[in-house]
Write a protein that holds these residues in place. Structure first.
Motif, mmCIF file in Angstrom:
data_model
loop_
_atom_site.group_PDB
_atom_site.id
_atom_site.type_symbol
_atom_site.label_atom_id
_atom_site.label_comp_id
_atom_site.label_asym_id
_atom_site.label_seq_id
_atom_site.Cartn_x
_atom_site.Cartn_y
_atom_site.Cartn_z
ATOM 1 N N MET A 107 39.606 36.740 -38.377
ATOM 2 C CA MET A 107 40.384 36.590 -37.144
ATOM 3 C C MET A 107 41.182 35.293 -37.197
ATOM 4 O O MET A 107 40.602 34.230 -37.415
ATOM 5 N N PRO A 108 42.488 35.363 -36.991
ATOM 6 C CA PRO A 108 43.267 34.136 -36.943
ATOM 7 C C PRO A 108 42.839 33.216 -35.792
ATOM 8 O O PRO A 108 42.621 33.670 -34.671
ATOM 9 N N VAL A 109 42.711 31.961 -36.097
ATOM 10 C CA VAL A 109 42.465 30.858 -35.142
ATOM 11 C C VAL A 109 41.142 30.932 -34.377
ATOM 12 O O VAL A 109 40.361 30.010 -34.419
ATOM 13 N N PHE A 110 40.917 32.038 -33.658
ATOM 14 C CA PHE A 110 39.715 32.094 -32.818
ATOM 15 C C PHE A 110 38.699 33.067 -33.362
ATOM 16 O O PHE A 110 39.048 34.103 -33.896
ATOM 17 N N ASP A 111 37.455 32.737 -33.153
ATOM 18 C CA ASP A 111 36.367 33.690 -33.382
ATOM 19 C C ASP A 111 36.274 34.472 -32.060
ATOM 20 O O ASP A 111 37.292 34.777 -31.454
ATOM 21 N N TRP A 112 35.106 34.785 -31.581
ATOM 22 C CA TRP A 112 35.000 35.545 -30.340
ATOM 23 C C TRP A 112 35.666 34.778 -29.194
ATOM 24 O O TRP A 112 35.620 33.551 -29.150
ATOM 25 N N THR A 113 36.257 35.532 -28.282
ATOM 26 C CA THR A 113 36.956 34.924 -27.152
ATOM 27 C C THR A 113 36.403 35.491 -25.842
ATOM 28 O O THR A 113 36.244 36.699 -25.710
ATOM 29 N N LYS A 132 40.472 40.630 -19.261
ATOM 30 C CA LYS A 132 41.614 40.933 -20.126
ATOM 31 C C LYS A 132 42.915 40.285 -19.646
ATOM 32 O O LYS A 132 43.629 39.669 -20.422
ATOM 33 N N GLU A 133 43.174 40.428 -18.346
ATOM 34 C CA GLU A 133 44.456 39.914 -17.853
ATOM 35 C C GLU A 133 44.594 38.423 -18.035
ATOM 36 O O GLU A 133 45.663 37.928 -18.356
ATOM 37 N N LYS A 134 43.502 37.739 -17.847
ATOM 38 C CA LYS A 134 43.558 36.275 -17.946
ATOM 39 C C LYS A 134 44.064 35.847 -19.312
ATOM 40 O O LYS A 134 44.690 34.812 -19.455
ATOM 41 N N ILE A 135 43.727 36.630 -20.337
ATOM 42 C CA ILE A 135 44.095 36.239 -21.693
ATOM 43 C C ILE A 135 45.360 36.927 -22.163
ATOM 44 O O ILE A 135 46.258 36.282 -22.698
ATOM 45 N N SER A 136 45.453 38.227 -21.896
ATOM 46 C CA SER A 136 46.611 38.957 -22.424
ATOM 47 C C SER A 136 47.918 38.450 -21.823
ATOM 48 O O SER A 136 48.971 38.544 -22.430
ATOM 49 N N TRP A 212 41.200 43.521 -30.206
ATOM 50 C CA TRP A 212 42.642 43.650 -29.942
ATOM 51 C C TRP A 212 43.235 42.251 -30.035
ATOM 52 O O TRP A 212 42.510 41.258 -30.079
ATOM 53 N N SER A 213 44.569 42.218 -30.079
ATOM 54 C CA SER A 213 45.255 40.939 -30.241
ATOM 55 C C SER A 213 45.031 40.032 -29.030
ATOM 56 O O SER A 213 45.063 40.485 -27.890
ATOM 57 N N VAL A 214 44.761 38.753 -29.291
ATOM 58 C CA VAL A 214 44.683 37.790 -28.187
ATOM 59 C C VAL A 214 45.729 36.704 -28.418
ATOM 60 O O VAL A 214 45.979 36.322 -29.564
ATOM 61 N N PHE A 215 46.321 36.219 -27.344
ATOM 62 C CA PHE A 215 47.346 35.169 -27.414
ATOM 63 C C PHE A 215 48.454 35.508 -28.410
ATOM 64 O O PHE A 215 48.973 34.620 -29.086
ATOM 65 N N ASN A 280 39.887 48.116 -16.121
ATOM 66 C CA ASN A 280 41.020 47.194 -16.323
ATOM 67 C C ASN A 280 40.952 46.473 -17.668
ATOM 68 O O ASN A 280 41.740 45.588 -17.946
ATOM 69 N N GLY A 281 39.973 46.841 -18.509
ATOM 70 C CA GLY A 281 39.905 46.216 -19.839
ATOM 71 C C GLY A 281 38.943 45.035 -19.901
ATOM 72 O O GLY A 281 38.678 44.495 -20.971
ATOM 73 N N ASP A 282 38.393 44.626 -18.774
ATOM 74 C CA ASP A 282 37.393 43.554 -18.792
ATOM 75 C C ASP A 282 36.095 44.097 -19.397
ATOM 76 O O ASP A 282 35.865 45.305 -19.391
ATOM 77 N N PHE A 283 35.259 43.219 -19.870
ATOM 78 C CA PHE A 283 33.914 43.639 -20.259
ATOM 79 C C PHE A 283 32.933 42.496 -20.109
ATOM 80 O O PHE A 283 33.303 41.319 -20.178
ATOM 81 N N VAL A 284 31.677 42.866 -19.867
ATOM 82 C CA VAL A 284 30.628 41.854 -19.738
ATOM 83 C C VAL A 284 29.465 42.276 -20.634
ATOM 84 O O VAL A 284 29.231 43.470 -20.839
#
Ligand code: CS2
Ligand code: MN
Length: 356
Positions: A107-113, A132-136, A212-215, A280-284
């Motif tokens: 994974m580029p730059v980040f491990d788990w996010t 999801k929204e907070k990051i995407s 999925w892609s982040v940032f 909405n794509g969030d997960f816990v």
């Protein structure tokens, strides 16, 4: 299945090996030299030190998680060759210590996010949460500007030391596409897999978390089709998978038991945990129990059982329960409960098979 538990080392883990040993069926620790920066060769005496500590408690050190891959390798920079050489030297030393599997990620730059490490669940426990929204919605350029302007800006799990390098790294990745990442991964594997094979160490890539892609950064180890493509990059059993039910399970489209059926002979390490996904794509993250999350852990274990899986397994993250103070996701209690759940399913499947 060969049960293991992750241990961050005497300096970094509040859980002593004596306690890990008391979890039923745990035979080894999954470990790493976490203070050695990615790209550097691991010193033999440090490897031997962990081996001795574990073996003194009757635990093996067969699985390493992770030997991290230097960003220059993922970026495909000319400097990558020297880092790949170091990687291979580390493989040779780990083989001398008896290591059998190396888990890593690409994974580029980040491990788990995640966006919150202590999201309160209905039962009052806390767990890792991703919105999801907070990051995407964050535009990477804006992120770089924010970091530059606000030296206190941070996200859960980000190490402060890395923040300074972040803007620089984002710039470097600006023109790296998914296809570039695939070809940089192939370049890495074509050199590393033959060395791993010679040293009888199975390489096991960990899926991207979340898948999925982040940032705006490319991510490719995300679904069944991409796992198929990955395994063909170097079609050899030494080029294998860490199948993480929680990372892949964050995308409801991913059918984990189906993946186990398809890839079982290339899965060298199984991470088993549950997540609850939302529309909405969030997960816990939840307890391991099937009823508590969206991944059918019973079916996951059943698929491993049906395929005669004899590889290494670990419970992955757990919730923080019973007031335990621990590394986010890595308490003893909930992971211990997770292990007992996995054994419960496994042992009854085994017995039913025999009595049939
Ligand atoms: C994580 C990762 O979900 C997980 O297993 O804890 O940090 C994982 O160890 C790495 O991505 C593997 O390289
Ligand atoms: Mn995992």
């Amino acid at each position: 299945m060969k049960m293991t538990m992750r241990w961050f080392g005497e300096e970094n883990d509040q859980i002593p090996l004596e306690h890990i040993k008391q979890v039923p069926g745990v035979e080894g620790v999954v470990w790493a030299l976490h203070d050695i920066p990615a790209g550097e060769e691991w010193p033999m005496h440090r490897i031997s030190e962990v081996k001795e500590q574990a073996e003194n408690q009757g635990l093996h050190i067969d699985v390493v998680e992770s030997v991290n891959v230097h960003e220059d390798i993922k970026l495909g920079l000319p400097t990558r060759d020297q880092y790949i050489n170091n990687y291979i030297k580390t493989i040779e030393k780990l083989a001398k210590a008896g290591v059998k599997v190396i888990c890593y990620n690409f994974m580029p730059v980040f491990d788990w996010t995640r966006t919150n490490l202590y999201k309160e669940l209905n039962d009052g426990s806390t767990a890792l949460f991703f919105e999801k929204e907070k990051i995407s919605d964050i535009d990477p350029n804006e992120l770089v500007r924010t970091i530059a302007l606000d030296s206190n800006f941070t996200m859960p799990g980000w190490e402060p030391e890395r923040l300074e390098q972040l803007s620089e790294l984002f710039e470097k990745y600006q023109h790296v596409t998914e296809e570039d990442l695939w070809s940089n991964l192939q370049y890495f594997l074509e050199r590393v897999i033959p060395a791993a094979k010679e040293n009888d160490i199975k390489m096991a890539i960990h899926p991207d978390d979340p898948p999925w892609s982040v940032f705006g950064l490319p991510r490719i180890i995300t679904n069944k089709e991409n796992l198929q493509r990955f395994l063909k990059l170097v079609d050899d059993s030494y080029n294998g998978l860490t199948l993480c039910s929680g990372s892949l399970g964050a995308n409801p489209q991913n059918n984990i038991p189906e993946m186990i059926n398809e890839f079982s002979d290339r899965i060298h390490f199984a991470h088993i945990r549950n997540v609850q996904t939302f529309e909405n794509g969030d997960f816990v993250e939840t307890s391991h129990r099937t009823n508590d999350g969206s991944v059918d852990i019973y079916k996951v274990v059943e698929a491993y059982h049906q395929n005669g899986f004899n590889g290494y397994v670990r419970p992955d993250h757990g919730r923080h329960i019973w007031g335990e103070e621990c590394r986010p996701g890595y308490g003893l209690y909930d992971r211990g409960l997770g292990i007992m759940y996995l054994w419960g399913i496994w042992d009854s499947l085994k017995r039913n098979k025999k009595s049939r």
